[in-house]
Design an enzyme around this catalytic site. Structure first.
Site, PDB file in Angstrom:
ATOM      1  N   HIS A  97       3.832   2.652 -10.645  1.00  0.00           N
ATOM      2  CA  HIS A  97       3.617   4.072 -10.967  1.00  0.00           C
ATOM      3  C   HIS A  97       4.286   4.399 -12.299  1.00  0.00           C
ATOM      4  CE1 HIS A  97       2.374   4.375  -6.827  1.00  0.00           C
ATOM      5  NE2 HIS A  97       3.552   3.978  -6.416  1.00  0.00           N
ATOM      6  N   GLU A 113       9.667   6.636  -5.936  1.00  0.00           N
ATOM      7  CA  GLU A 113       9.583   6.753  -4.483  1.00  0.00           C
ATOM      8  C   GLU A 113      10.705   5.998  -3.805  1.00  0.00           C
ATOM      9  OE1 GLU A 113       5.602   5.146  -4.584  1.00  0.00           O
ATOM     10  OE2 GLU A 113       6.216   3.303  -3.589  1.00  0.00           O
ATOM     11  N   HIS A 170       5.350  -3.215  -7.193  1.00  0.00           N
ATOM     12  CA  HIS A 170       5.693  -3.253  -5.771  1.00  0.00           C
ATOM     13  C   HIS A 170       4.456  -3.298  -4.893  1.00  0.00           C
ATOM     14  CE1 HIS A 170       5.045   1.066  -6.570  1.00  0.00           C
ATOM     15  NE2 HIS A 170       4.618   1.123  -5.327  1.00  0.00           N
ATOM     16  N   ARG A 190      -3.176   0.199 -10.049  1.00  0.00           N
ATOM     17  CA  ARG A 190      -3.339  -0.966  -9.182  1.00  0.00           C
ATOM     18  C   ARG A 190      -3.410  -2.211 -10.053  1.00  0.00           C
ATOM     19  NH1 ARG A 190      -7.957   0.569  -6.426  1.00  0.00           N
ATOM     20  NH2 ARG A 190      -6.784   1.986  -5.115  1.00  0.00           N
TER      21      ARG A 190
HETATM   22 ZN    ZN Z   1       3.986   3.052  -4.568  1.00  0.00          ZN
END
Ligand code: ZN
Length: 319
Positions: A97, A113, A170, A190
């Site tokens: 991200h 996150e 991740h 992605r």
């Molecule tokens: Zn994530």
């Protein structure tokens, strides 16, 4: 109106890697491929309406406009956090991200996150970070798809906590049930999707250029276990993370514990056990699987019973 803690109606997101385990947590999911329950959200891709009380049916943003002092955020701010429960019946794609700066320049939102592992099948693992020493080798591995060389796989267990700052490569692995607390954002680049195809035989899009631009090098490392603890009457508090965007503490409550006064709202996710939250002359029962918004103006609030919960608070940038 008098402030009261809010519960929400979750919003379910079907995913190709999703499963049916959210049913065991008491959620009325619509299919056997639900990957995510968004449990506290004001994001346009899945806002969770208030479930009970005089504000039932309202979106968080509406409550915020009516009762800004419940939130304690700077004027004009949007609701900054999003809480989800993720059921990975299969591996999630490897992804990354952006931070606020990169995302903001493209009209998107950055995403940092954190994960609390609610359940893990034996052998379950995550991908956290990469082995490249410099950008050149990072980009070469990503272009060549040398994922086995590049990506770092880590076994995980129930109760583990991971902080995943923006820019960390991740992936959540098959067999994990995870509580995710994150910035309110749905921006994902992605990187690798295991060459999977959907029902119509198509692969999902990859976003390699953006991913290469935002992936940090050298990679962030997962924090070692052993968190600072503090005791207070009725609870042991473990400080899991305090980053630029949020702070998360794990509370083990046995008896009655007062909540610290906070200039902002708090979010409570109940992990195990049950009890209640008390304020003034009122009380609300809470149990495993509940996710609550606690207004900044709730006076004399305490939690009592025998339960384990995560308290999350937004961090207000002073810049
Ligand atoms: Zn994530």
């Amino acid at each position: 109106m008098k402030a009261y803690p809010l519960k929400f109606r979750p919003v379910f997101q079907e995913r190709i890697w999703g499963g049916a385990r959210l049913r065991h947590l008491g959620y009325a999911i619509p299919s056997d491929h639900v990957g995510e329950a968004w449990v506290i959200s004001d994001h346009d891709h899945g806002p969770t309406p208030v479930a009970e009380g005089p504000l039932a049916g309202k979106r968080i943003g509406e409550v915020m406009r009516e009762y800004p002092d419940w939130f304690g955020l700077p004027r004009g701010a949007r609701f900054p956090l999003l809480v989800k429960v993720i059921d990975a019946a299969d591996d999630l794609s490897v992804q990354v991200h952006p931070d606020d700066r990169y995302a903001g320049a493209r009209g998107d939102e950055g995403k940092t996150e954190a994960w609390f592992v609610l359940d893990a099948e034996p052998g379950a693992s995550i991908i956290y970070g990469h082995r490249a020493k410099d950008r050149e080798s990072l980009e070469r591995c990503m272009k060549e798809g040398a994922w086995g060389t590049l990506l770092v796989k880590t076994p995980v267990q129930r109760g583990d906590f991971y902080f995943v700052p923006s820019g960390t490569l991740h992936a959540i692995g098959k067999g994990l049930l995870i509580l995710e607390i994150q910035q309110s954002s749905d921006t994902t680049y992605r990187v690798y999707d295991y060459d999977r195809v959907d029902a119509s035989g198509r692969k999902r899009d990859l976003h390699l250029e953006d991913a290469m631009a935002v992936t940090r090098c050298p990679s962030p490392q997962p924090a070692r276990p052993g968190y600072a603890r503090s005791g207070r009457r009725g609870a042991v508090v473990e400080h899991l993370i305090r980053c630029e965007k949020f702070a998360i503490d794990r509370w083990l409550i046995d008896g009655e514990a007062e909540l610290s006064r906070s200039s902002t709202f708090l979010l409570l996710s109940v992990l195990e056990g049950s009890g209640e939250i008390r304020w003034e002359d009122d009380a609300l029962p809470v149990a495993r699987g509940d996710h609550l918004f606690i207004p900044a103006t709730l006076r004399g609030a305490s939690v009592c019973g025998n339960f384990e919960g995560l308290f999350s608070a937004p961090i207000i940038s002073t810049r």
